[in-house]
Design a protein around this motif. Structure first.
Motif, short mmCIF file in Angstrom:
data_model
loop_
_atom_site.label_atom_id
_atom_site.label_comp_id
_atom_site.label_asym_id
_atom_site.label_seq_id
_atom_site.Cartn_x
_atom_site.Cartn_y
_atom_site.Cartn_z
N GLU B 64 0.84 -1.22 0.00
CA GLU B 64 0.00 0.00 0.00
C GLU B 64 0.86 1.25 0.00
OE1 GLU B 64 -3.26 -0.83 3.23
OE2 GLU B 64 -1.69 -2.32 3.18
N CYS B 93 -9.98 -1.13 -5.65
CA CYS B 93 -9.15 -0.12 -4.97
C CYS B 93 -7.91 0.20 -5.81
CB CYS B 93 -8.75 -0.69 -3.62
SG CYS B 93 -7.33 0.12 -2.89
N TYR B 95 -5.02 1.34 -4.94
CA TYR B 95 -3.76 0.81 -4.39
C TYR B 95 -3.54 -0.61 -4.93
CZ TYR B 95 -2.86 4.25 -0.60
OH TYR B 95 -2.56 5.35 0.16
N CYS B 128 -9.44 -3.28 5.59
CA CYS B 128 -10.46 -3.85 4.71
C CYS B 128 -10.12 -5.31 4.44
CB CYS B 128 -10.58 -3.08 3.41
SG CYS B 128 -9.18 -3.30 2.31
N LEU B 130 -10.37 -6.56 1.68
CA LEU B 130 -9.89 -6.66 0.30
C LEU B 130 -8.40 -6.89 0.25
CD1 LEU B 130 -12.11 -3.82 -1.07
CD2 LEU B 130 -12.53 -6.28 -1.11
N TRP B 134 -6.60 -9.34 -2.19
CA TRP B 134 -5.49 -8.83 -3.00
C TRP B 134 -4.25 -9.72 -2.81
CZ3 TRP B 134 -3.92 -3.10 -1.47
CH2 TRP B 134 -2.64 -2.78 -1.96
N SER B 362 -12.63 4.33 -4.54
CA SER B 362 -11.60 3.30 -4.46
C SER B 362 -11.48 2.76 -3.04
CB SER B 362 -10.26 3.88 -4.86
OG SER B 362 -9.76 3.28 -6.01
N CYS B 363 -11.99 3.49 -2.08
CA CYS B 363 -11.91 3.00 -0.70
C CYS B 363 -13.27 3.13 -0.06
CB CYS B 363 -10.86 3.78 0.09
SG CYS B 363 -10.63 3.04 1.74
N VAL B 365 -14.56 1.40 2.29
CA VAL B 365 -14.60 1.26 3.74
C VAL B 365 -14.42 2.60 4.44
CG1 VAL B 365 -13.93 -1.13 4.00
CG2 VAL B 365 -12.16 0.57 3.66
N HIS B 392 -7.92 8.17 -4.33
CA HIS B 392 -6.66 8.50 -3.67
C HIS B 392 -5.43 8.25 -4.54
CE1 HIS B 392 -7.55 4.29 -2.58
NE2 HIS B 392 -6.25 4.12 -2.50
S1 SF4 Z 1 -9.87 -0.35 -0.05
FE1 SF4 Z 1 -9.14 1.33 1.26
S2 SF4 Z 1 -8.44 0.32 3.14
FE2 SF4 Z 1 -8.57 -1.23 1.54
S3 SF4 Z 1 -6.51 -1.33 0.64
FE3 SF4 Z 1 -7.72 0.09 -0.58
S4 SF4 Z 1 -7.28 2.06 0.27
FE4 SF4 Z 1 -6.67 0.58 1.79
#
Ligand code: SF4
Ligand code: SF4
Lengths: 373, 426
Positions: B64, B93, B95, B128, B130, B134, B362-363, B365, B392
């Motif tokens: 991340e 997401c 990231y 999260c 995810l 991932w 993308s996030c 949560v 982000h």
């Molecule tokens: S969804 Fe949000 S908390 Fe989960 S990895 Fe992506 S940026 Fe981080």
């Protein structure tokens, strides 16, 4: 699907105490054993227009399951439910409890909420099993306080027996579908009805269907396919599969096979029962410990059922499904199972025709390479 | 690697120079030690990296953090596109997409040439779930073992049952590493790392606490940039030194009357992950409007218990206990009431005039709760607030103009309140 609201109102008028359970795999038997009627809050989005109430609380990029659930509970929750239940099925759902309670408060309503954290690590790790035991004990205690009844092992056993019977009958319907005795759309409708219909009533309906189709001849004619996703897609798409001569010989919908392929022998102890249920649950993208087994499990089910194609109905914005999709589709292709991926947003009716065309084209492609079922 | 975006500073500060050197060195050391045979672990951001200090030769990488750096360096969208080409949905997401894109392309275009291949993946579900999905992709791709930490979500403060459950899992993680790496864990070494982390976080809190001064000597963008070593150098003496230097330097600049937003007129709070691709642009455009995002939930949560913004001290006794108790610190594993409790403290302490909720598809949560948070901030706390759309790390999903139309409207609302005689913060 159109009469979910009416069904729930009827139960309520008949004196049932309804527990609205967040998807996917809550401990329904336990609620039932306390004399409550658990209903699972999915399948609420199909043309029902519950989104407006949710739009003030949840962004449009949350999945339709979460948005429809939010809208439905805000609009009808207080009138219908004695309690709600949620567990950590997914990240979006875990964000909802306080949103709902604030929204209900602002409308002068309140619904008690039961919560459970289901270990996201294998239950054969000692402290995971211990943890689940503690959490279940807490849930039982909360239910005792809520209902004014003591937990009864016999009642739990009786409820677990009913749910096991239901799972077995749903497997029967899937088997009928595989043999061409019942179209995909009808099978989905009958099985998913169980989310909202009281278990005994559902069992009666399933028995009727299975009984009326007994004695069907062997295998169906058509091209054998497997279909999967979180919930069955709009019925128009299943109809398109049927009319394109595709026979659904297996499915991996969370509302169908992932729920009903589970089989646990009934017993009076909820901890032992749920440990076995979750430990040996059919793999699901939301049950994190099942990840290792999932791809292999699906590929072998596809192979064992003789599926030549796999249609993945991706629930728009469900990242659980989407993280696995590329490797899952590749694994199927490697085994000679052709794949089709369709992204579904139930409120998005505009793309239905396009999806139908793609299903028809997929069927043609499979037929070209096939000698038939 | 990412420069401080502080507007109004004549030249790069000492701490910004040190930061660049430190991050470069962290990635270089990681690659070097990996190629010399260290046991490499990839972790989710909140996995307690201090535990790895208990082993002689275990190094860790944080995908991340690497993704954030990639986005900050302008290659976020490029790496996302590679993942999308391989079939990963653009709704995942960013990231994750950056990381998957980087991996699939063998580290090409990464500012750090990617990350060394891991021997173990350690994810968790507190920020999260995810992250688990991932890391599972790599587990399937490479056959690398994947250890998952299950961290229950907090609707109320973490309870004893959850605390013990988390602590037990740390012990499992330690024995897993012992088994896979053949190295022995020594708790006193981990305790030393925890103690250094706690000390560093105290200095961090001193730094971000400066946002309560008027005008503020810091912007939230500084805190975004300077949080990187918390992820790459956790549990080290140099982390303590860095944050001490950063806080000292900022205090001395303040004493000299140097402020990042000269003529600061609006003090804002940012809710969500940093917009990594916009740090410099957004901070300078805001400074031009006399607006300073002084405070961010993304960075004030670091080192605090759920619902709080203060440092959680280490009493020197049980490092695993400290780590377990802090596992819900970041915003995502907290319920709405806890998020609001911390936000209200930050608003009051830092004299916030307005809140920007960055709704980040993308996030989910972080974002799915913001509509109710915003209502509460506006209606109950009486603080103006807006919501803008931001991704982000994928700048293709961000519109500067659309965002600034709303930000300017927020500033106008603040002005209107002032001219009507209402206090800036209710
Ligand atoms: S969804 Fe949000 S908390 Fe989960 S990895 Fe992506 S940026 Fe981080
Ligand atoms: S569809 Fe996916 S994201 Fe939506 S509620 Fe179900 S598991 Fe969660």
């Amino acid at each position: 699907m159109g009469d979910i609201l009416e069904t729930l109102k009827r139960y309520r008028a008949e004196g049932s105490r309804l527990v609205g359970c967040f998807p996917l795999y809550g401990p329904l038997e336990l609620f039932h054993s306390f004399g409550l009627t658990p209903v699972v809050l999915w399948g609420l989005g199909d043309g029902r227009g519950y989104y407006p109430a949710s739009d003030a609380h949840v962004q449009g990029y949350a999945c339709s399951v979460a948005r429809a659930l939010t809208g439905f509970v805000i609009e009808h929750g207080t009138a219908l439910f004695d309690a709600l239940f949620m567990y950590n099925a997914c990240d979006t759902l875990r964000n909802l409890p306080e949103i709902l309670s604030r929204a209900l408060d602002s409308r002068g309503g309140h619904i008690p909420m039961f919560r459970l954290h289901l270990p996201a690590i294998p239950l054969d790790r000692a402290h995971a099993a211990r943890y689940l035991e503690e959490r279940l004990r807490g849930l039982v205690k909360a239910l005792e306080e809520f209902t004014g009844r003591s937990f009864s092992g016999d009642a739990f056993m009786a409820s677990a027996t009913l749910y096991e019977r239901r799972r077995s009958l749903c497997r029967g319907v899937m088997d009928l579908r595989a043999r061409g005795g019942i179209p995909s759309a009808r099978a989905a409708r009958i099985i998913e009805l169980g989310n909202h219909v009281e278990v005994a009533e559902h069992i009666a309906g399933l028995e009727e269907v299975v009984g009326s189709c007994s004695g069907l001849p062997g295998d169906a004619r058509g091209v054998r396919v497997m279909a999967g996703g979180i919930q069955a897609p709009p019925l128009e798409l299943l109809d398109a599969m049927d009319s394109s001569n595709l026979v659904t010989v297996a499915d991996d919908f969370a509302t169908m096979a992932r729920t009903h392929l589970a089989s646990v022998s009934p017993r009076p102890d909820p901890h032992s029962y749920y440990t076995e249920l979750y430990l040996h649950h059919p793999p699901c993208s939301t049950l994190l410990p099942s990840a290792d087994a999932r791809l292999g499990h699906l590929v072998s089910r596809a192979k064992a059922s003789g599926a030549r194609g796999f249609i993945l109905f991706g629930e728009k914005f469900c990242e659980y499904e989407y993280f696995e999709a590329p490797q899952l589709l590749a694994a199927m292709e490697r085994e000679g199972v052709r794949t089709l991926f369709l992204e579904i947003a139930p409120e998005d009716r505009e793309n239905l025709a396009q999806h139908v065309t793609r299903i028809e084209a997929f069927a043609e492609m499979l037929q070209d390479g096939s000698t038939g079922g | 690697m990412v420069e401080s975006p502080l507007a109004g500073k004549p030249k790069k500060s000492e701490s910004a120079k040190r930061l660049s050197a430190m991050i470069a060195e962290d990635y270089m050391t990681l690659h070097q030690r990996a190629s010399n045979g260290a046991f490499v672990v990839w972790i989710a951001i909140v996995v307690p990296a201090e535990l790895f200090a208990g082993f002689d030769d275990v190094v860790y990488a944080v995908p991340e953090s690497h993704a954030a750096m990639s986005a900050g360096k302008g290659v976020g969208a490029l790496q996302c596109a590679k993942a999308e080409q391989a079939g990963y949905s653009a709704d995942l997401c960013s990231y994750a997409r950056i990381d998957i894109g980087t991996v699939l392309d063998g580290g090409r275009d990464s500012p750090s040439f990617g990350l060394p291949r891991p021997h173990l993946l350690v994810s968790n579900n507190n920020n999260c779930s995810l992250l688990v999905k991932w890391f599972d992709i790599y587990h399937r791709m490479w056959g690398t073992p994947h250890f998952v930490l299950d961290i229950p979500f907090c609707y109320e403060e973490q309870n004893g049952l959850n605390f013990s459950y988390i602590r037990d899992q740390f012990k499992d993680l330690i024995s897993t590493i012992e088994r896979l790496s053949g190295q022995r864990f020594r708790e006193e070494k981990a305790a030393q790392a925890v103690s250094l982390s706690a000390e560093a976080l105290k200095e961090w809190k001193r730094f971000i606490g400066l946002a309560s001064h008027r005008p503020s000597p810091i912007t939230a963008f500084d805190s975004f940039v300077h949080m990187a070593p918390i992820l790459t150098s956790r549990g080290t003496r140099r982390l303590v030194e860095h944050y001490r230097m950063l806080a000292d330097e900022t205090e001395s600049l303040e004493a000299d009357g140097v402020y990042p937003v000269p003529g600061e007129r609006y003090r804002l709070l940012w809710d969500n992950i940093a917009p990594w691709h916009q740090l410099r642009k957004m901070s300078s455009r805001l400074a031009g409007l006399g607006a300073n995002i002084t405070t961010a939930s993304y960075t004030y949560c670091i080192g605090s218990l759920e619902g709080s913004i203060d440092a959680y001290p280490f009493d020197g006794t049980d490092p695993l206990a400290w780590l377990a108790r802090l596992q819900n610190f970041s915003v995502c594993p907290q319920g709405l009431d806890l998020r609001l409790r911390a936000m209200q403290r930050a608003i009051e302490r830092n004299g916030i005039d307005g809140v920007i909720f960055a709704s980040n598809r993308s996030c989910k949560v972080y974002s799915v709760m913001q509509m109710d948070q915003m209502r509460h901030v506006r209606d109950t706390l009486g603080v103006p607030a807006i919501m803008i759309d931001v991704d982000h790390a994928d700048e293709r999903k961000y519109s500067e103009e659309a965002a600034f139309v709303r930000i300017e409207a927020l500033l106008e609302t603040i002005d209107a309140r002032r001219s009507s005689g209402r206090p800036p913060t209710a």
